[in-house]
Design a protein around this motif. Structure first.
Motif, PDB file in Angstrom:
ATOM      1  N   ASP A 154       0.834  -1.194   0.000  1.00 57.26           N
ATOM      2  CA  ASP A 154       0.000   0.000   0.000  1.00 57.26           C
ATOM      3  C   ASP A 154       0.872   1.250   0.000  1.00 57.26           C
ATOM      4  O   ASP A 154       1.951   1.265   0.611  1.00 57.26           O
ATOM      5  N   PRO A 155       0.411   2.314  -0.656  1.00 57.57           N
ATOM      6  CA  PRO A 155       1.200   3.555  -0.672  1.00 57.57           C
ATOM      7  C   PRO A 155       1.190   4.229   0.686  1.00 57.57           C
ATOM      8  O   PRO A 155       0.226   4.122   1.451  1.00 57.57           O
ATOM      9  N   LEU A 156       2.294   4.922   0.973  1.00 50.99           N
ATOM     10  CA  LEU A 156       2.354   5.744   2.173  1.00 50.99           C
ATOM     11  C   LEU A 156       1.869   7.155   1.846  1.00 50.99           C
ATOM     12  O   LEU A 156       2.276   7.737   0.838  1.00 50.99           O
ATOM     13  N   SER A 157       1.022   7.696   2.696  1.00 49.91           N
ATOM     14  CA  SER A 157       0.594   9.080   2.582  1.00 49.91           C
ATOM     15  C   SER A 157       1.717   9.983   3.082  1.00 49.91           C
ATOM     16  O   SER A 157       2.700   9.511   3.695  1.00 49.91           O
ATOM     17  N   PRO A 158       1.632  11.296   2.875  1.00 54.52           N
ATOM     18  CA  PRO A 158       2.625  12.191   3.478  1.00 54.52           C
ATOM     19  C   PRO A 158       2.743  11.986   4.986  1.00 54.52           C
ATOM     20  O   PRO A 158       3.857  11.992   5.536  1.00 54.52           O
ATOM     21  N   ALA A 159       1.615  11.806   5.673  1.00 53.65           N
ATOM     22  CA  ALA A 159       1.670  11.559   7.118  1.00 53.65           C
ATOM     23  C   ALA A 159       2.391  10.257   7.418  1.00 53.65           C
ATOM     24  O   ALA A 159       3.165  10.159   8.384  1.00 53.65           O
ATOM     25  N   GLY A 160       2.162   9.247   6.585  1.00 53.19           N
ATOM     26  CA  GLY A 160       2.849   7.974   6.777  1.00 53.19           C
ATOM     27  C   GLY A 160       4.341   8.081   6.552  1.00 53.19           C
ATOM     28  O   GLY A 160       5.137   7.457   7.262  1.00 53.19           O
ATOM     29  N   GLU A 161       4.730   8.865   5.528  1.00 46.72           N
ATOM     30  CA  GLU A 161       6.164   9.082   5.276  1.00 46.72           C
ATOM     31  C   GLU A 161       6.813   9.767   6.474  1.00 46.72           C
ATOM     32  O   GLU A 161       7.906   9.381   6.907  1.00 46.72           O
ATOM     33  N   LEU A 162       6.146  10.802   6.990  1.00 46.61           N
ATOM     34  CA  LEU A 162       6.708  11.495   8.145  1.00 46.61           C
ATOM     35  C   LEU A 162       6.823  10.551   9.338  1.00 46.61           C
ATOM     36  O   LEU A 162       7.858  10.545  10.029  1.00 46.61           O
ATOM     37  N   ALA A 163       5.810   9.741   9.577  1.00 44.82           N
ATOM     38  CA  ALA A 163       5.858   8.803  10.697  1.00 44.82           C
ATOM     39  C   ALA A 163       6.992   7.803  10.532  1.00 44.82           C
ATOM     40  O   ALA A 163       7.676   7.451  11.499  1.00 44.82           O
ATOM     41  N   ARG A 164       7.208   7.360   9.298  1.00 44.32           N
ATOM     42  CA  ARG A 164       8.290   6.397   9.031  1.00 44.32           C
ATOM     43  C   ARG A 164       9.645   6.972   9.424  1.00 44.32           C
ATOM     44  O   ARG A 164      10.433   6.329  10.126  1.00 44.32           O
ATOM     45  N   TRP A 165       9.914   8.197   8.985  1.00 49.49           N
ATOM     46  CA  TRP A 165      11.233   8.767   9.243  1.00 49.49           C
ATOM     47  C   TRP A 165      11.347   9.328  10.648  1.00 49.49           C
ATOM     48  O   TRP A 165      12.444   9.431  11.200  1.00 49.49           O
ATOM     49  N   ALA A 166      10.205   9.640  11.250  1.00 46.36           N
ATOM     50  CA  ALA A 166      10.224  10.037  12.653  1.00 46.36           C
ATOM     51  C   ALA A 166      10.639   8.859  13.540  1.00 46.36           C
ATOM     52  O   ALA A 166      11.323   9.045  14.554  1.00 46.36           O
ATOM     53  N   GLU A 223      15.844  -1.359  -4.810  1.00 43.92           N
ATOM     54  CA  GLU A 223      15.571  -2.094  -3.576  1.00 43.92           C
ATOM     55  C   GLU A 223      14.312  -1.636  -2.851  1.00 43.92           C
ATOM     56  O   GLU A 223      13.653  -2.427  -2.187  1.00 43.92           O
ATOM     57  N   ILE A 224      13.962  -0.350  -2.956  1.00 44.48           N
ATOM     58  CA  ILE A 224      12.886   0.169  -2.114  1.00 44.48           C
ATOM     59  C   ILE A 224      11.768   0.811  -2.940  1.00 44.48           C
ATOM     60  O   ILE A 224      11.074   1.708  -2.460  1.00 44.48           O
ATOM     61  N   TRP A 225      11.548   0.344  -4.161  1.00 38.25           N
ATOM     62  CA  TRP A 225      10.460   0.891  -4.969  1.00 38.25           C
ATOM     63  C   TRP A 225       9.117   0.592  -4.307  1.00 38.25           C
ATOM     64  O   TRP A 225       8.965  -0.384  -3.566  1.00 38.25           O
ATOM     65  N   SER A 226       8.149   1.441  -4.597  1.00 37.74           N
ATOM     66  CA  SER A 226       6.833   1.267  -3.999  1.00 37.74           C
ATOM     67  C   SER A 226       5.854   2.203  -4.685  1.00 37.74           C
ATOM     68  O   SER A 226       6.256   3.112  -5.417  1.00 37.74           O
ATOM     69  N   PRO A 227       4.548   2.053  -4.440  1.00 27.86           N
ATOM     70  CA  PRO A 227       3.621   3.120  -4.781  1.00 27.86           C
ATOM     71  C   PRO A 227       3.729   4.211  -3.717  1.00 27.86           C
ATOM     72  O   PRO A 227       3.930   3.919  -2.532  1.00 27.86           O
ATOM     73  N   GLY A 228       3.616   5.454  -4.121  1.00 26.28           N
ATOM     74  CA  GLY A 228       3.764   6.520  -3.135  1.00 26.28           C
ATOM     75  C   GLY A 228       3.465   7.880  -3.725  1.00 26.28           C
ATOM     76  O   GLY A 228       2.986   8.006  -4.862  1.00 26.28           O
ATOM     77  N   ASP A 229       3.777   8.908  -2.968  1.00 24.97           N
ATOM     78  CA  ASP A 229       3.501  10.288  -3.358  1.00 24.97           C
ATOM     79  C   ASP A 229       4.658  10.795  -4.214  1.00 24.97           C
ATOM     80  O   ASP A 229       5.821  10.757  -3.788  1.00 24.97           O
ATOM     81  N   PRO A 230       4.377  11.264  -5.435  1.00 21.00           N
ATOM     82  CA  PRO A 230       5.473  11.716  -6.302  1.00 21.00           C
ATOM     83  C   PRO A 230       6.265  12.870  -5.711  1.00 21.00           C
ATOM     84  O   PRO A 230       7.449  13.052  -6.023  1.00 21.00           O
ATOM     85  N   ARG A 231       5.636  13.655  -4.836  1.00 22.38           N
ATOM     86  CA  ARG A 231       6.325  14.820  -4.273  1.00 22.38           C
ATOM     87  C   ARG A 231       7.411  14.405  -3.280  1.00 22.38           C
ATOM     88  O   ARG A 231       8.386  15.140  -3.081  1.00 22.38           O
ATOM     89  N   VAL A 232       7.257  13.239  -2.662  1.00 25.17           N
ATOM     90  CA  VAL A 232       8.321  12.718  -1.791  1.00 25.17           C
ATOM     91  C   VAL A 232       9.584  12.500  -2.613  1.00 25.17           C
ATOM     92  O   VAL A 232      10.698  12.880  -2.215  1.00 25.17           O
ATOM     93  N   GLU A 233       9.414  11.896  -3.778  1.00 24.97           N
ATOM     94  CA  GLU A 233      10.559  11.610  -4.643  1.00 24.97           C
ATOM     95  C   GLU A 233      11.183  12.881  -5.196  1.00 24.97           C
ATOM     96  O   GLU A 233      12.415  13.017  -5.250  1.00 24.97           O
TER      97      GLU A 233
END
Length: 327
Positions: A154-166, A223-233
């Motif tokens: 499943d794709p990570l939302s912006p909130a999910g991305e922040l939680a991951r790196w937090a 190694e870490i491809w996924s569905p996600g937010d293009p703005r993260v990339e």
């Protein structure tokens, strides 16, 4: 066992399997040695020749579970799926899911060098041209329909991305990442709405793009491809356009495109994606978390690398500039 006989190594067995697999796919010629290649952050990487052809082989280390970064066949599946889409990827030539799994891809010649971080230095005009071309190619990647790809998560939302790196940042002693908690709070206070997910590479930058001259010929290290937010990339990619982000470990390259020029190349002249400043700040937070994690491992003796002692000034710079952007 006689004095002249030695047991076959894992590399010997892997070579036999690779040669057999490639020949089963129609590749002929005398097989060369299975030569380890430097670089890469997951699995084992080798080069091998069959006749006039050369291949890169990526294999799961013996005894390692094929999950996450070590899932070699997952990397092969996405590259195979991208063939013919306009995204430059190496051609997959053979795969084998027998333990330990491996795949072989064509050897694409060229350079994959991060101008602001890697050696040898890239001539400035060439570095600038490569960066603009990379920004122009990125929409091709983000434009490939997810329904045509072997998506397995499943794709990570912006909130999910922040939680991951937090979580990564939270495992680093605060003294190694000064003011990181403040940057996290600013990011958390203004999380953007999610957009329709796309395919993201996960580490899109010139260090993972093989180029000949200014032209990108292969996007590697999937190694870490996924569905996600293009703005993260996009935010991550822009981080590497300015060597001043990496004091002590990088270099400033004169003439690199500005962030605005790269965004313009990415959008084709259309308006910039919404909330891009937030994703710029997230990219800095992410890099500071990764570097803080690596510095912690070094200081705890888990991975001795004296070069990690060069990181504190870069970590501080990333956090400070992230805070400035989110003022």
């Amino acid at each position: 066992m006689s004095a002249r006989t030695s047991p076959r190594t894992g590399a010997d067995q892997l070579r036999e399997r690779v040669v057999k697999g490639l020949r089963a796919r129609g590749h002929r010629g005398e097989a060369g040695v299975l030569e380890p290649m430097p670089g890469g952050h997951s699995g084992l990487t080798y080069r091998i020749a069959l006749g006039d052809e050369e291949f890169v082989v990526k294999a799961v280390p013996a005894g390692q579970r094929p999950i996450g970064r070590h899932d070699m066949l997952r990397q092969a599946r996405i590259m195979a799926a991208l063939g013919g889409t306009g995204v430059p990827v190496p051609g997959i030539r053979a795969t084998d899911d027998e333990v330990p799994a491996w795949f072989a891809m064509e050897l694409v010649r060229g350079e994959s060098v991060e101008p602001v971080l890697d050696d040898p230095p890239v001539e400035p005009a060439t570095a600038a041209a490569r960066m603009l071309r990379a920004a122009e190619v990125l929409p091709r990647l983000h434009g490939v329909p997810l329904a045509s790809l072997p998506v397995d998560g499943d794709p990570l939302s912006p909130a999910g991305e922040l939680a991951r790196w937090a979580r990564t940042m939270g495992a680093v002693p605060p003294e190694l990442v000064p003011r990181a908690a403040q940057l996290e709070r600013r990011l958390a206070a203004r999380v953007p709405e999610a957009v329709t997910p796309v395919l993201v590479h996960g580490d899109y930058r010139l260090g993972n793009i093989i180029s000949v001259g200014s032209e990108p010929t292969a996007l590697i290290d999937w190694e870490i491809w996924s569905p996600g937010d293009p703005r993260v990339e996009l935010g991550w990619f822009l981080l590497f356009a300015d060597g001043s982000n990496f004091p002590g470990v990088g270099r400033q390259v004169p003439g690199l495109p500005t962030a605005d020029a790269l965004v313009d190349a990415y959008t084709g002249g259309s308006p910039a994606p919404e909330a891009l400043t937030w994703f710029d700040g997230l990219g800095r937070f992410k890099m500071a978390a990764i570097m803080g994690h690596n510095l912690r491992r070094h200081r705890e003796g888990r991975h001795h690398d004296p070069d990690q002692e060069k990181l504190p000034s870069t970590i501080e710079r990333l956090i400070a500039t992230g805070l400035d952007r989110l003022t």
